[in-house]
Motif scaffolding. Structure first.
Motif, short mmCIF file in Angstrom:
data_model
loop_
_atom_site.label_atom_id
_atom_site.label_comp_id
_atom_site.label_asym_id
_atom_site.label_seq_id
_atom_site.Cartn_x
_atom_site.Cartn_y
_atom_site.Cartn_z
N GLY A 49 21.03 75.29 -14.09
CA GLY A 49 19.84 76.11 -14.12
C GLY A 49 19.24 76.10 -15.50
N ALA A 50 17.92 76.12 -15.56
CA ALA A 50 17.27 76.03 -16.86
C ALA A 50 15.88 76.63 -16.82
CB ALA A 50 17.19 74.58 -17.32
N PHE A 51 15.45 77.09 -17.97
CA PHE A 51 14.06 77.45 -18.20
C PHE A 51 13.37 76.24 -18.80
CE2 PHE A 51 16.11 81.64 -18.47
CZ PHE A 51 15.32 82.36 -17.60
N THR A 52 12.26 75.85 -18.22
CA THR A 52 11.51 74.73 -18.74
C THR A 52 10.54 75.21 -19.80
OG1 THR A 52 9.79 74.92 -17.03
CG2 THR A 52 11.71 73.56 -16.53
N SER A 53 9.83 74.26 -20.39
CA SER A 53 8.93 74.59 -21.48
C SER A 53 7.78 75.48 -21.05
CB SER A 53 8.37 73.30 -22.11
OG SER A 53 7.68 72.53 -21.15
N ASP A 54 7.42 75.44 -19.77
CA ASP A 54 6.32 76.28 -19.29
C ASP A 54 6.80 77.63 -18.76
OD1 ASP A 54 5.72 74.66 -16.04
OD2 ASP A 54 7.50 75.58 -16.91
N GLY A 55 8.10 77.90 -18.88
CA GLY A 55 8.64 79.17 -18.46
C GLY A 55 9.17 79.22 -17.05
N SER A 56 9.00 78.17 -16.29
CA SER A 56 9.52 78.14 -14.94
C SER A 56 11.02 77.86 -14.96
CB SER A 56 8.80 77.09 -14.10
OG SER A 56 9.01 75.80 -14.63
N THR A 57 11.66 78.08 -13.83
CA THR A 57 13.09 77.85 -13.73
C THR A 57 13.39 76.73 -12.76
OG1 THR A 57 13.27 79.57 -12.02
CG2 THR A 57 13.70 80.22 -14.29
N TYR A 94 28.04 73.53 -19.94
CA TYR A 94 27.47 73.32 -21.26
C TYR A 94 26.13 74.03 -21.39
CZ TYR A 94 30.81 69.46 -21.56
OH TYR A 94 31.95 68.69 -21.57
N CYS A 95 25.96 74.69 -22.50
CA CYS A 95 24.68 75.28 -22.84
C CYS A 95 23.81 74.24 -23.53
CB CYS A 95 24.91 76.49 -23.76
SG CYS A 95 23.40 77.25 -24.40
N ASN A 96 22.55 74.23 -23.21
CA ASN A 96 21.60 73.33 -23.83
C ASN A 96 20.35 74.08 -24.25
OD1 ASN A 96 18.89 71.59 -22.97
ND2 ASN A 96 20.29 70.47 -24.30
N MET A 97 19.87 73.77 -25.43
CA MET A 97 18.61 74.32 -25.89
C MET A 97 17.81 73.23 -26.58
SD MET A 97 19.44 78.10 -27.43
CE MET A 97 20.44 79.27 -26.53
N ARG A 98 16.54 73.18 -26.25
CA ARG A 98 15.61 72.32 -26.97
C ARG A 98 14.85 73.22 -27.93
NH1 ARG A 98 12.44 67.79 -23.79
NH2 ARG A 98 14.58 66.96 -23.94
N LEU A 99 15.08 73.01 -29.20
CA LEU A 99 14.61 73.92 -30.22
C LEU A 99 13.58 73.26 -31.11
CD1 LEU A 99 18.02 75.51 -31.23
CD2 LEU A 99 16.37 76.37 -29.57
#
Length: 120
Positions: A49-57, A94-99
């Motif tokens: 599960g993830a939040f995308t750059s536009d805020g959707s899941t 695994y946690c992932n973040m695009r920062l």
């Protein structure tokens, strides 16, 4: 300079629940996306599960209705609430973040992973 640390993994019986948390530390100028992935034995890493750059899941079909992601961007954290766990959910998560690390630069960061085992 940026590190992600996961917590909350462990052993749980089928039907049980776990909550995973991930916190990022370091010089973070912005968050583009964040989410959770997993890798089971003999399989490739997959999106949970993830939040995308536009805020959707986005959720894997196998976890829809059971897992929920949440975030607190002010604290640079993302969590994964896992309910009605199944043995098939056993994996390293695994946690992932695009920062945002500069004005025009995004960079992916990964946590070291936390084991989730669903078994009787």
């Amino acid at each position: 300079q940026v590190q992600l640390v996961e917590s909350g993994g462990g052993l749980v019986q089928p039907g049980g629940s776990l909550r995973l948390s991930c916190a990022a530390s370091g010089n973070i100028f912005g968050i583009n996306s964040m989410g959770w992935y997993r890798q089971a034995p003999g399989k490739q890493r997959e999106l949970v599960g993830a939040f995308t750059s536009d805020g959707s899941t986005n959720y894997a079909d196998s976890v829809k209705g059971r897992f929920t992601i949440s975030s607190d961007k002010a604290k640079n954290t993302v969590s994964l609430q896992m309910n009605r766990l199944e043995p098939e959910d056993t994996a390293v998560y695994y946690c992932n973040m695009r920062l945002k690390v500069s004005l025009l630069t995004l960079r992916d960061y990964w946590g070291p992973g936390t084991q989730v085992t669903v078994s009787s």
